[in-house]
Design a protein around this motif. Sequence first.
Motif, PDB file in Angstrom:
ATOM      1  N   THR A  48      36.659  53.753  82.913  1.00 40.63           N
ATOM      2  CA  THR A  48      36.162  54.131  81.592  1.00 40.63           C
ATOM      3  C   THR A  48      37.330  54.448  80.653  1.00 40.63           C
ATOM      4  OG1 THR A  48      36.040  56.429  82.302  1.00 40.63           O
ATOM      5  CG2 THR A  48      34.002  55.161  82.450  1.00 40.63           C
ATOM      6  N   ALA A  49      36.986  54.560  79.368  1.00 41.58           N
ATOM      7  CA  ALA A  49      37.977  55.019  78.383  1.00 41.58           C
ATOM      8  C   ALA A  49      37.243  55.894  77.375  1.00 41.58           C
ATOM      9  CB  ALA A  49      38.639  53.837  77.699  1.00 41.58           C
ATOM     10  N   GLY A  50      36.541  56.907  77.887  1.00 38.21           N
ATOM     11  CA  GLY A  50      35.748  57.760  77.012  1.00 38.21           C
ATOM     12  C   GLY A  50      34.621  56.946  76.398  1.00 38.21           C
ATOM     13  N   GLU A  51      34.254  57.332  75.175  1.00 39.02           N
ATOM     14  CA  GLU A  51      33.120  56.682  74.520  1.00 39.02           C
ATOM     15  C   GLU A  51      33.537  55.402  73.810  1.00 39.02           C
ATOM     16  OE1 GLU A  51      29.986  59.788  72.806  1.00 39.02           O
ATOM     17  OE2 GLU A  51      31.244  58.867  71.303  1.00 39.02           O
ATOM     18  N   THR A  52      34.833  55.215  73.675  1.00 42.65           N
ATOM     19  CA  THR A  52      35.302  54.114  72.829  1.00 42.65           C
ATOM     20  C   THR A  52      35.191  52.758  73.510  1.00 42.65           C
ATOM     21  OG1 THR A  52      37.530  54.427  73.673  1.00 42.65           O
ATOM     22  CG2 THR A  52      36.976  55.571  71.643  1.00 42.65           C
ATOM     23  N   GLY A  53      35.095  52.737  74.819  1.00 46.77           N
ATOM     24  CA  GLY A  53      35.091  51.468  75.530  1.00 46.77           C
ATOM     25  C   GLY A  53      36.481  50.859  75.536  1.00 46.77           C
ATOM     26  N   PHE A  54      36.578  49.608  76.017  1.00 46.38           N
ATOM     27  CA  PHE A  54      37.890  48.957  76.119  1.00 46.38           C
ATOM     28  C   PHE A  54      37.679  47.453  76.045  1.00 46.38           C
ATOM     29  CE2 PHE A  54      36.170  50.425  80.164  1.00 46.38           C
ATOM     30  CZ  PHE A  54      35.897  49.219  80.782  1.00 46.38           C
ATOM     31  N   PRO A  55      38.744  46.714  75.768  1.00 44.93           N
ATOM     32  CA  PRO A  55      38.599  45.257  75.617  1.00 44.93           C
ATOM     33  C   PRO A  55      38.150  44.582  76.913  1.00 44.93           C
ATOM     34  CG  PRO A  55      40.698  46.031  74.751  1.00 44.93           C
ATOM     35  CD  PRO A  55      40.100  47.175  75.472  1.00 44.93           C
ATOM     36  N   GLU A  56      37.522  43.424  76.729  1.00 40.77           N
ATOM     37  CA  GLU A  56      36.943  42.702  77.869  1.00 40.77           C
ATOM     38  C   GLU A  56      37.977  42.300  78.929  1.00 40.77           C
ATOM     39  OE1 GLU A  56      35.027  39.268  76.398  1.00 40.77           O
ATOM     40  OE2 GLU A  56      33.392  40.362  75.477  1.00 40.77           O
ATOM     41  N   ASP A  57      39.215  42.050  78.461  1.00 40.41           N
ATOM     42  CA  ASP A  57      40.191  41.511  79.418  1.00 40.41           C
ATOM     43  C   ASP A  57      40.509  42.469  80.573  1.00 40.41           C
ATOM     44  OD1 ASP A  57      41.666  43.346  78.087  1.00 40.41           O
ATOM     45  OD2 ASP A  57      43.074  41.959  77.168  1.00 40.41           O
ATOM     46  N   VAL A  58      40.145  43.731  80.395  1.00 38.76           N
ATOM     47  CA  VAL A  58      40.368  44.698  81.485  1.00 38.76           C
ATOM     48  C   VAL A  58      39.574  44.273  82.728  1.00 38.76           C
ATOM     49  CG1 VAL A  58      40.060  47.116  82.181  1.00 38.76           C
ATOM     50  CG2 VAL A  58      40.816  46.584  79.866  1.00 38.76           C
ATOM     51  N   LEU A  59      38.425  43.656  82.495  1.00 39.66           N
ATOM     52  CA  LEU A  59      37.568  43.268  83.620  1.00 39.66           C
ATOM     53  C   LEU A  59      38.302  42.336  84.584  1.00 39.66           C
ATOM     54  CD1 LEU A  59      34.785  43.260  85.009  1.00 39.66           C
ATOM     55  CD2 LEU A  59      34.171  41.314  83.572  1.00 39.66           C
ATOM     56  N   GLU A  60      38.990  41.342  84.021  1.00 34.61           N
ATOM     57  CA  GLU A  60      39.679  40.381  84.893  1.00 34.61           C
ATOM     58  C   GLU A  60      40.781  41.060  85.695  1.00 34.61           C
ATOM     59  OE1 GLU A  60      40.899  36.460  83.711  1.00 34.61           O
ATOM     60  OE2 GLU A  60      39.288  36.415  82.225  1.00 34.61           O
ATOM     61  N   ARG A  61      41.443  42.021  85.042  1.00 36.93           N
ATOM     62  CA  ARG A  61      42.503  42.746  85.751  1.00 36.93           C
ATOM     63  C   ARG A  61      41.908  43.535  86.912  1.00 36.93           C
ATOM     64  NH1 ARG A  61      44.871  46.099  81.102  1.00 36.93           N
ATOM     65  NH2 ARG A  61      46.278  46.949  82.671  1.00 36.93           N
ATOM     66  N   VAL A  62      40.759  44.152  86.661  1.00 38.13           N
ATOM     67  CA  VAL A  62      40.119  44.948  87.717  1.00 38.13           C
ATOM     68  C   VAL A  62      39.631  44.036  88.837  1.00 38.13           C
ATOM     69  CG1 VAL A  62      38.155  46.465  88.230  1.00 38.13           C
ATOM     70  CG2 VAL A  62      39.474  46.812  86.140  1.00 38.13           C
ATOM     71  N   GLN A  63      39.000  42.926  88.441  1.00 43.50           N
ATOM     72  CA  GLN A  63      38.486  42.001  89.460  1.00 43.50           C
ATOM     73  C   GLN A  63      39.618  41.380  90.282  1.00 43.50           C
ATOM     74  OE1 GLN A  63      36.085  39.496  86.907  1.00 43.50           O
ATOM     75  NE2 GLN A  63      34.185  40.528  87.520  1.00 43.50           N
ATOM     76  N   GLY A  64      40.783  41.288  89.656  1.00 41.55           N
ATOM     77  CA  GLY A  64      41.923  40.701  90.348  1.00 41.55           C
ATOM     78  C   GLY A  64      42.622  41.649  91.307  1.00 41.55           C
ATOM     79  N   HIS A  65      42.280  42.927  91.253  1.00 43.66           N
ATOM     80  CA  HIS A  65      42.923  43.913  92.140  1.00 43.66           C
ATOM     81  C   HIS A  65      42.469  43.660  93.581  1.00 43.66           C
ATOM     82  CE1 HIS A  65      43.749  47.777  94.066  1.00 43.66           C
ATOM     83  NE2 HIS A  65      44.630  47.983  93.092  1.00 43.66           N
ATOM     84  N   PRO A  66      43.414  43.604  94.519  1.00 43.34           N
ATOM     85  CA  PRO A  66      43.034  43.249  95.890  1.00 43.34           C
ATOM     86  C   PRO A  66      42.084  44.247  96.562  1.00 43.34           C
ATOM     87  CG  PRO A  66      45.344  43.921  95.734  1.00 43.34           C
ATOM     88  CD  PRO A  66      44.858  43.767  94.340  1.00 43.34           C
ATOM     89  N   GLY A  67      42.091  45.478  96.094  1.00 44.86           N
ATOM     90  CA  GLY A  67      41.226  46.477  96.730  1.00 44.86           C
ATOM     91  C   GLY A  67      39.799  46.460  96.216  1.00 44.86           C
ATOM     92  N   VAL A  68      39.558  45.671  95.174  1.00 52.01           N
ATOM     93  CA  VAL A  68      38.231  45.685  94.547  1.00 52.01           C
ATOM     94  C   VAL A  68      37.355  44.609  95.175  1.00 52.01           C
ATOM     95  CG1 VAL A  68      36.979  45.285  92.387  1.00 52.01           C
ATOM     96  CG2 VAL A  68      39.081  46.641  92.390  1.00 52.01           C
ATOM     97  N   GLY A  69      36.163  45.026  95.604  1.00 52.89           N
ATOM     98  CA  GLY A  69      35.225  44.063  96.158  1.00 52.89           C
ATOM     99  C   GLY A  69      34.410  43.418  95.056  1.00 52.89           C
ATOM    100  N   VAL A  70      33.639  44.231  94.381  1.00 46.25           N
ATOM    101  CA  VAL A  70      32.808  43.753  93.279  1.00 46.25           C
ATOM    102  C   VAL A  70      33.074  44.631  92.071  1.00 46.25           C
ATOM    103  CG1 VAL A  70      30.429  43.409  92.494  1.00 46.25           C
ATOM    104  CG2 VAL A  70      31.006  43.027  94.884  1.00 46.25           C
ATOM    105  N   ALA A  71      33.245  44.020  90.911  1.00 49.37           N
ATOM    106  CA  ALA A  71      33.410  44.793  89.668  1.00 49.37           C
ATOM    107  C   ALA A  71      32.515  44.182  88.609  1.00 49.37           C
ATOM    108  CB  ALA A  71      34.867  44.770  89.212  1.00 49.37           C
ATOM    109  N   ALA A  72      31.703  45.017  87.988  1.00 52.04           N
ATOM    110  CA  ALA A  72      30.753  44.505  86.994  1.00 52.04           C
ATOM    111  C   ALA A  72      30.829  45.347  85.727  1.00 52.04           C
ATOM    112  CB  ALA A  72      29.348  44.546  87.568  1.00 52.04           C
TER     113      ALA A  72
END
Lengths: 245, 849
Positions: free
Chosen positions: B62-86
């Motif tokens: 999260t980033a408080g109420e402001t949200g964050f840009p979409e590209d963060v999702l790909e970075r999270v999904q690309g992390h080896p420890g992450v199984g599923v990120a939505a």
Amino acid sequence: MNKYLLIFLLALPLAAQDGRTIVAESQKRARADSQRYEGTLEVNDAKRKVSTKRWVYERLGSAGESKAVLRFTAPAEVKGVALLILNHPDRASDQWMWTPAVARERRIALQDRRTRFFGTDFSFEDLEERDVDRSTYKTLGEENGAWKIEGTPKPEAKSQYTRVLIWIRKDNYVATQIECYAKDVLIRRIRYTEIEKVQNIWTARNVEVHDLQRDSRTTMKLEKLQYNLSLAAESFTLQALRREQ
Amino acid sequence: MLLRLITWPYVRKHLLRCTLTTAGIVLGVAVFVGMHTANQSVLYAFNRTVDKIAGTTQLQVTAGETGFPEDVLERVQGHPGVGVAAPVIEATVQTGLQGEGNLLVLGVDMTGDRNLRDYELEKADEAIIDDPLVFLAQPDSVIVSEKFCQRNGLKLNDWLTMRTMEGPKQFTIRGVMQGDGLASAYGGNLAIMDIYAAQMVFGRGRTFDRIDLSVAEGQQVDRVQKSLQAMLGPGLQVDPPSSRGQQFEAMAKIYSMSANISSLFALFIGLFLIYNTFSIAVTQRRGEIGILRALGATQGQVKRLFLLESGIAGLLGSLAGLGFGLLIARGMARYISDFMGEVYGAAQRAEEISADPRLLLTALALGVATSLIAGWIPARNAAAVDPVKALQKGRVQVITEGENRTRRWTALALLALAILCVFFGHRPLFFYSGYLLSVLAALLLTPALCSWLASLLRPFMKLLRPVEGALAADSILQSPRRTSGTVAALSLSVALVIGLGGISKASYETILDWADAALNPDLFVSSSQSVTQRSFRFPASLGAEIQAVGGIDEIQAVRTARIVHEGIPVMLVAGDVQRLAKRVKMRVVEGDPRTMYQLVERGQGVVISDNFALLRHVHKGDVLHIMSPSGRLDLPILGVVVDYSDQQGTILMDRHLFVKHWKDDTINVFRVYLKPGYTQQAVRQELLNRFGQRTRFFVLTNGEIRAFILRITDQWFGLTYVQIFVAVLVAILGIVNTLTVSISDRKRELGVLQAVGGLRSQVRHTIWMEALAIGTLGLLIGYALGAVNLYYILEVTRRDIAGMRLNYRYPFEIALTLIPVMLGAALLSGAGPAEAAVRGSLVEALEYE
């Protein structure tokens, strides 16, 4: 679509040299620089309720490094939705879905590839092409004029399947059946029928997938199939998806 | 055995008095349990909703109420420890369905989200359940809960209207969720829609509110959390879903503080009621004690008997208090939910009351301990009774001079310590010790003050009624132990009312002063009916269009968002600071107003609100480490201003800086100033005509905003008024108790009075005047103690509750209002005992004792 499933064979293991040879030969015989067809999907769910979808499929390039666009044409509520697949020989494919109503593309994450492909009994992973060397395999024997080969995806393939069994006809090297297992449980069975020669390539015009866990079946028919036609490379990009909404 | 033979007959004989005695404990425990249970229930409901929505989510980005840009999702999904990120977007919308309130809309990506959440879509059309393609292809698709459908007579493929950024928009119900999981979150008022459609209809641009994720097989959650946090940087927070509950808890903390103060006062009052009753009981039962001692009972046995009695009284009172507290908790929970919803937009209706066994045990222990403490001195006195003297008749209500002196010296010592604590008040331990010591000192001084004040009152009472006045005053003077306990309880009630009333008055004045200064635009254009609701936002380009409307002199675009700063949600206000400063003259506490706004405009720092500074102990020159989606911003504090936009504090920064680091140029509110000659109504109508149909568009006048703020303030003090009511109620119970005891105690005296020719009316008037005198003493001492209490409550509010620097103004209006209330209550309380005194048998009265 059947092309992909055939190519799926190529992702199989290479534990036994003769098995690999068979798979390689099958891949070689199915090779075409491009492909186009109009597909019809019929999904028969567990309650035997039938839903139908139609799309146009275009592929450019050979197995392992091809690019493909699948664009839905019917029913009306999904018309214009498109899927772009960029296959890579050394890693999982990149996939994007374009939704015209919100004018947005969305990336299909690697983690989501085990999920079903838009309500059919295929998974997103089943649409991928993989290099033969990303799996190991061994020949188990022969059945009804076909080789029975067991494939085991290597860990780096990140497959949902732990092993697959493939039957390849000895006379024309066309796959007739694939069984997909996860932890020794059979989860999908794919049958290829109406096999005929199109532009000198043996092709199954009818593919049936049976999801054994859901007891649901999807039948895919290929119409107006063409190989080696002229397709522009720039049609297989995100920009093209957006442009052609 | 002793309990059955000695205590039970006494209790049976004085059932009413015993019940009244425990009333203070009942109310104290009830307020404590009620408020805390309500708080916990709201928190529990919030956590349950978070859990249900989270599904199998193990971590959230999260980033408080402001949200964050979409590209963060790909970075999270690309992390080896992450199984599923939505990715997820959350928004609350109005449906227009009567009685339904808001609907929580969860925007999700159905291609991957079902790995995390089970939608239990058994009832939906199969093709739609299993075909996310239809769901995704049609942005008007929503899935709602079965409960919601049943309540509103909706079914599959029906339309549901929601107020979106594109105005009221019809959505098609393409799925119905069942079960007790996700479908029951938010009381069933939950809808699921495609995340990209949600971005569009809620005006979110290309941002996500959060990413829900589960770790890959074989990975440890805490390790993934650490490495993911390191990868994403400090601008994004990686926490388990439960951390949202912790933030909510921080917001609800202010209610707990308030509840603690009121409960403590109520228990103190209860303590004095019990002390008073037991002291009198010891006096009345001297004969019994004497016989017991003569028959061989030891001092320890007598002491234990009385302690046991007080313990049992405390236990029964506490048990009743627990029941009563749980009963009132439901209403309080609803109240707190509504308030949290109004102020924080984080409402969660507590469907059921969740009683924490630890809380109940604490309350029980507090009640019993209070009662035991109250019974300690009477029990000790009972044990010290001389069996010979006890069997003689006579008064023992007089406090000995030695006892009085000890109390006075102890009180003065405590007072000196309390004053000393003021000098070290910056440390919480000293501050709260000082508070407690000053109250204790005042209570110990009460008997002396009672005697002194009663002797002062005596001539006035005598002037009013020569015989009855003198008798009433003498009764108080001769029985200080009986009276002082009640007066102490009464003065505590008055002090609580003065404290709470004083802070309420000061808050209104301060907030209105701030509203006059800060909220001075003629109109406010908002994307939500309530300015605290930030689900919807305008595109920045709308500003130019609004500016072009005739009659508008200036508009100021403001983006407000709650961000988490050092674990606490605070308000970030991003605007054109120079222009804001020209129009708004906020009181500057620290910093130079001539230069600080210029520096803020250049992005060289921030200005913070006074309450932010006080609650977080920061000052001008300190550096704030603000986490943005682009990374950590180290910005110096350039000034501190008085601003009450948010109870947890405000950070004011320039909008350009916000856009740059949050990559978000959307707007919550346009502040609109009109040219001379144009009316608010005319321009509002013009704005609504132009934009009302096109987008979600609300225009609020200055008066409406002020009314909203007053409503919020009213809501905040709503529970305070309940506490005041409880305080007055306890005080009245105290008077009734004392007078009932007083009449029983003086039965013989009153009988003699009648026997020697005293008229019934004289007896009646004597008791009435005594009641009025007790009320007056309680009021006078309570006023003085209230002055001290108000000081401490203001300090608690400033340093620990809201960071509000409220002016000390003694609430004379409230003090005056208390005179008829307390004296009227005293008179009414005296009516029953007075009638009992004059209607009783004279012979029986003369035989008493």
